[in-house]
Enzyme design. Structure first.
Site, PDB file in Angstrom:
ATOM      1  CE1 TYR A 157     -32.599 -25.973   3.236  1.00 28.92           C
ATOM      2  CE2 TYR A 157     -32.384 -26.472   5.978  1.00 28.92           C
ATOM      3  CZ  TYR A 157     -32.425 -26.708   4.452  1.00 28.92           C
ATOM      4  OH  TYR A 157     -34.327 -27.130   4.601  1.00 28.92           O
TER       5      TYR A 157
ATOM      6  CG  ASN B  29     -39.766 -27.852  -1.727  1.00 29.66           C
ATOM      7  OD1 ASN B  29     -40.870 -27.733  -0.991  1.00 29.66           O
ATOM      8  ND2 ASN B  29     -38.693 -28.121  -1.496  1.00 29.66           N
TER       9      ASN B  29
ATOM     10  CE1 TYR C 131     -40.744 -25.270   2.412  1.00 34.32           C
ATOM     11  CE2 TYR C 131     -40.815 -27.098   2.249  1.00 34.32           C
ATOM     12  CZ  TYR C 131     -40.858 -25.885   2.058  1.00 34.32           C
ATOM     13  OH  TYR C 131     -41.466 -25.399   0.363  1.00 34.32           O
TER      14      TYR C 131
ATOM     15  N   PRO D  78     -43.595 -23.274   9.553  1.00 29.21           N
ATOM     16  CG  PRO D  78     -43.413 -24.429  11.316  1.00 29.21           C
ATOM     17  CD  PRO D  78     -42.386 -24.602  10.428  1.00 29.21           C
ATOM     18  CG  LEU D  79     -43.728 -20.882  14.309  1.00 32.00           C
ATOM     19  CD1 LEU D  79     -42.059 -20.500  15.229  1.00 32.00           C
ATOM     20  CD2 LEU D  79     -44.586 -20.305  15.007  1.00 32.00           C
TER      21      LEU D  79
ATOM     22  CE  LYS E 245     -40.165 -12.994  15.288  1.00 32.54           C
ATOM     23  NZ  LYS E 245     -38.963 -13.411  15.709  1.00 32.54           N
TER      24      LYS E 245
HETATM   25  N1  NAP Z   1     -37.254 -28.615   2.381  1.00 30.53           N
HETATM   26  C1  NAP Z   1     -37.502 -27.152   2.364  1.00 30.53           C
HETATM   27  O1  NAP Z   1     -37.581 -26.774   1.083  1.00 30.53           O
HETATM   28  C2  NAP Z   1     -37.671 -26.189   3.175  1.00 30.53           C
HETATM   29  C3  NAP Z   1     -37.721 -25.246   2.487  1.00 30.53           C
HETATM   30  C4  NAP Z   1     -37.572 -23.969   4.098  1.00 30.53           C
HETATM   31  C5  NAP Z   1     -37.887 -24.564   5.237  1.00 30.53           C
HETATM   32  N2  NAP Z   1     -37.223 -25.857   5.364  1.00 30.53           N
HETATM   33  C6  NAP Z   1     -37.426 -26.224   6.361  1.00 30.53           C
HETATM   34  O2  NAP Z   1     -37.955 -25.921   8.029  1.00 30.53           O
HETATM   35  C7  NAP Z   1     -37.465 -25.548   8.617  1.00 30.53           C
HETATM   36  C8  NAP Z   1     -38.449 -24.386   9.406  1.00 30.53           C
HETATM   37  O3  NAP Z   1     -39.152 -23.603   7.600  1.00 30.53           O
HETATM   38  P1  NAP Z   1     -38.962 -21.811   8.327  1.00 30.53           P
HETATM   39  O4  NAP Z   1     -37.660 -21.526   8.625  1.00 30.53           O
HETATM   40  O5  NAP Z   1     -39.202 -21.662   6.867  1.00 30.53           O
HETATM   41  O6  NAP Z   1     -39.925 -20.899   8.824  1.00 30.53           O
HETATM   42  P2  NAP Z   1     -40.241 -20.764  10.076  1.00 30.53           P
HETATM   43  O7  NAP Z   1     -40.022 -21.850  11.434  1.00 30.53           O
HETATM   44  O8  NAP Z   1     -42.041 -21.036  10.009  1.00 30.53           O
HETATM   45  O9  NAP Z   1     -40.364 -19.530  10.663  1.00 30.53           O
HETATM   46  C9  NAP Z   1     -38.397 -19.523  11.270  1.00 30.53           C
HETATM   47  C10 NAP Z   1     -38.703 -18.406  11.855  1.00 30.53           C
HETATM   48  O10 NAP Z   1     -39.748 -18.051  12.816  1.00 30.53           O
HETATM   49  C11 NAP Z   1     -38.854 -17.102  14.031  1.00 30.53           C
HETATM   50  N3  NAP Z   1     -38.873 -17.847  15.132  1.00 30.53           N
HETATM   51  C12 NAP Z   1     -39.050 -19.260  15.143  1.00 30.53           C
HETATM   52  N4  NAP Z   1     -38.786 -19.573  16.320  1.00 30.53           N
HETATM   53  C13 NAP Z   1     -39.937 -18.547  16.929  1.00 30.53           C
HETATM   54  C14 NAP Z   1     -40.312 -18.113  18.397  1.00 30.53           C
HETATM   55  N5  NAP Z   1     -40.326 -19.274  19.409  1.00 30.53           N
HETATM   56  N6  NAP Z   1     -40.650 -16.949  18.556  1.00 30.53           N
HETATM   57  C15 NAP Z   1     -40.219 -15.327  17.643  1.00 30.53           C
HETATM   58  N7  NAP Z   1     -39.970 -15.844  16.384  1.00 30.53           N
HETATM   59  C16 NAP Z   1     -39.575 -17.462  16.161  1.00 30.53           C
HETATM   60  C17 NAP Z   1     -37.367 -17.404  13.635  1.00 30.53           C
HETATM   61  O11 NAP Z   1     -36.795 -15.885  12.910  1.00 30.53           O
HETATM   62  P3  NAP Z   1     -36.496 -14.555  13.470  1.00 30.53           P
HETATM   63  O12 NAP Z   1     -36.278 -14.566  14.668  1.00 30.53           O
HETATM   64  O13 NAP Z   1     -35.613 -14.108  12.722  1.00 30.53           O
HETATM   65  O14 NAP Z   1     -37.493 -13.611  13.385  1.00 30.53           O
HETATM   66  C18 NAP Z   1     -36.824 -17.834  12.416  1.00 30.53           C
HETATM   67  O15 NAP Z   1     -35.880 -17.618  11.590  1.00 30.53           O
HETATM   68  C19 NAP Z   1     -35.880 -25.010   8.500  1.00 30.53           C
HETATM   69  O16 NAP Z   1     -35.156 -24.294   9.351  1.00 30.53           O
HETATM   70  C20 NAP Z   1     -35.715 -26.590   7.781  1.00 30.53           C
HETATM   71  O17 NAP Z   1     -34.803 -26.805   8.609  1.00 30.53           O
HETATM   72  C21 NAP Z   1     -37.209 -26.928   4.399  1.00 30.53           C
END
Ligand code: NAP
Length: 323
Positions: A71, A170, A217, A219-220, A228
């Site tokens: 990252y 993955n 990962y 989850p949103l 939103k």
């Molecule tokens: N192992 C892997 O290959 C892999 C891949 C992906 C992610 N991950 C891990 O999983 C984590 C989460 O996955 P992700 O980042 O893909 O997706 P996510 O958690 O589904 O979505 C994150 C995005 O949702 C928005 N968000 C979060 N909380 C919010 C709230 N309370 N209100 C409004 N918007 C909100 C933010 O975007 P905005 O504010 O920009 O709209 C944020 O960037 C990552 O940070 C990482 O640690 C791992």
């Protein structure tokens, strides 16, 4: 900056901790996702805002943080390390990942060779400013390295106290089974959310049967499951290249998520909290990793901790989303 060793037990909201599968790790089911700290795929975020979000998480009782060397080629680990400065080490569970051998000119290639894992773990420890990593994960499957070599590196790190546990991310179920014939990989980190609930017929039942810690990962679904978006938004970050955030598909998905509003209102939750709470209803899933850009976002996520839906409401959520 606030000295976090001053945050006494009474000031910390107690989010109930759970054991992560058969590992020794006791974690909150809400994990702070640090991809957003990388300053690349998700755009630039002010460092102070990110550090403040980590402090807020600690104050709210969140103890679990997920990052990766990849990252921002180490930047997310550095910022997390800064955020955790002053926190009592035993209070936090830090997960990071290794997979890409990356270079200063930005080039990278998969490398889970024994020597690289041992070397890269040291680099992660330096960036995180920690003596040990709680959970060290293979970010992806490396088809060119024998899984026995990967396991041997992880065991060596464990023996030397540099990591407490190791897992994967993955991996397909076949790749994970293979890895487990060589080492005690105790966790998996798959993509999973209620719009694309992958792995429900293979990986997740396997993990349940084998007592594997599952931290999911996205989850949103990259923010979609907060409700939103209208489907008209344009993105300058990685979502700008994601077909699910473009055109008719985006509008259709945003419409499905809006169907959750009456259920969320009835349960006194936001759509984001409902999505996270419903995801945690799956018996194989221990943890949701919520990608976080600021204190407000982690605060909202924490509101989902400990919220159990009844089974009728759970199925109403799945029906509203058409899954
Ligand atoms: N192992 C892997 O290959 C892999 C891949 C992906 C992610 N991950 C891990 O999983 C984590 C989460 O996955 P992700 O980042 O893909 O997706 P996510 O958690 O589904 O979505 C994150 C995005 O949702 C928005 N968000 C979060 N909380 C919010 C709230 N309370 N209100 C409004 N918007 C909100 C933010 O975007 P905005 O504010 O920009 O709209 C944020 O960037 C990552 O940070 C990482 O640690 C791992």
């Amino acid at each position: 900056m606030r000295d976090l060793t001053d945050v006494g037990e009474s000031e910390v909201t107690q989010v109930e901790k759970i054991r992560l599968g058969s590992s020794e790790l006791m974690v909150t089911p809400i994990c702070f996702g640090c991809w957003q700290m990388g300053q690349t795929f998700w755009g630039k975020q002010p460092k102070d805002t990110l550090v403040e979000a980590v402090h807020k998480a600690l104050e709210l009782g969140v103890n679990f943080f997920d990052t990766a060397d990849a990252y921002g080629d180490g930047e997310a680990e550095r910022i997390l390390g800064e955020g955790l400065k002053g926190a009592r080490r035993e209070r936090v569970v830090v997960a990071t990942k290794v997979f890409h051998h990356f270079y200063e000119d930005g080039s990278r290639h998969p490398d889970l060779s024994r020597d690289y894992i041992l070397w890269e773990c040291e680099q992660s420890l330096k960036r995180l400013n920690l003596d040990y990593i709680d959970l060290y994960q293979c970010h992806s499957f490396d088809p060119y390295t024998h899984p026995g070599d990967v396991a041997s590196a992880m065991e060596k790190l464990k023996e030397s106290g540099k990591i407490k546990a190791y897992g994967v991310s993955n991996f397909s179920i076949e790749q994970f089974r293979l890895a487990r014939t060589f080492g005690n990989f105790t966790t998996v980190q798959p993509f999973y959310n209620l719009i694309e609930p992958k792995g429900e017929t293979d990986l997740l039942p396997y993990c349940l049967a084998e007592d594997i810690g599952v931290l999911v990962y996205s989850p949103l679904m990259r923010g979609l499951l907060t409700g939103k978006f209208t489907g008209e938004e344009k993105f300058e970050d990685l979502r700008g290249n994601d077909d699910r955030f473009k055109g008719e598909k985006f509008k259709e998905l945003a419409g499905r998520v809006r169907n959750l509003k009456p259920i969320a209102d009835r349960l006194g939750l936001t759509i984001a909290q409902l999505s996270l709470a419903a995801t945690l209803m799956h018996p194989a899933i221990h943890v949701v990793i919520v990608g976080t850009k600021n204190a407000k976002q982690i605060e909202e996520a924490v509101g989902a901790a400990g919220k159990r839906l009844n089974i009728a409401d759970y199925h109403a959520v799945r029906k509203a989303l058409g899954t």
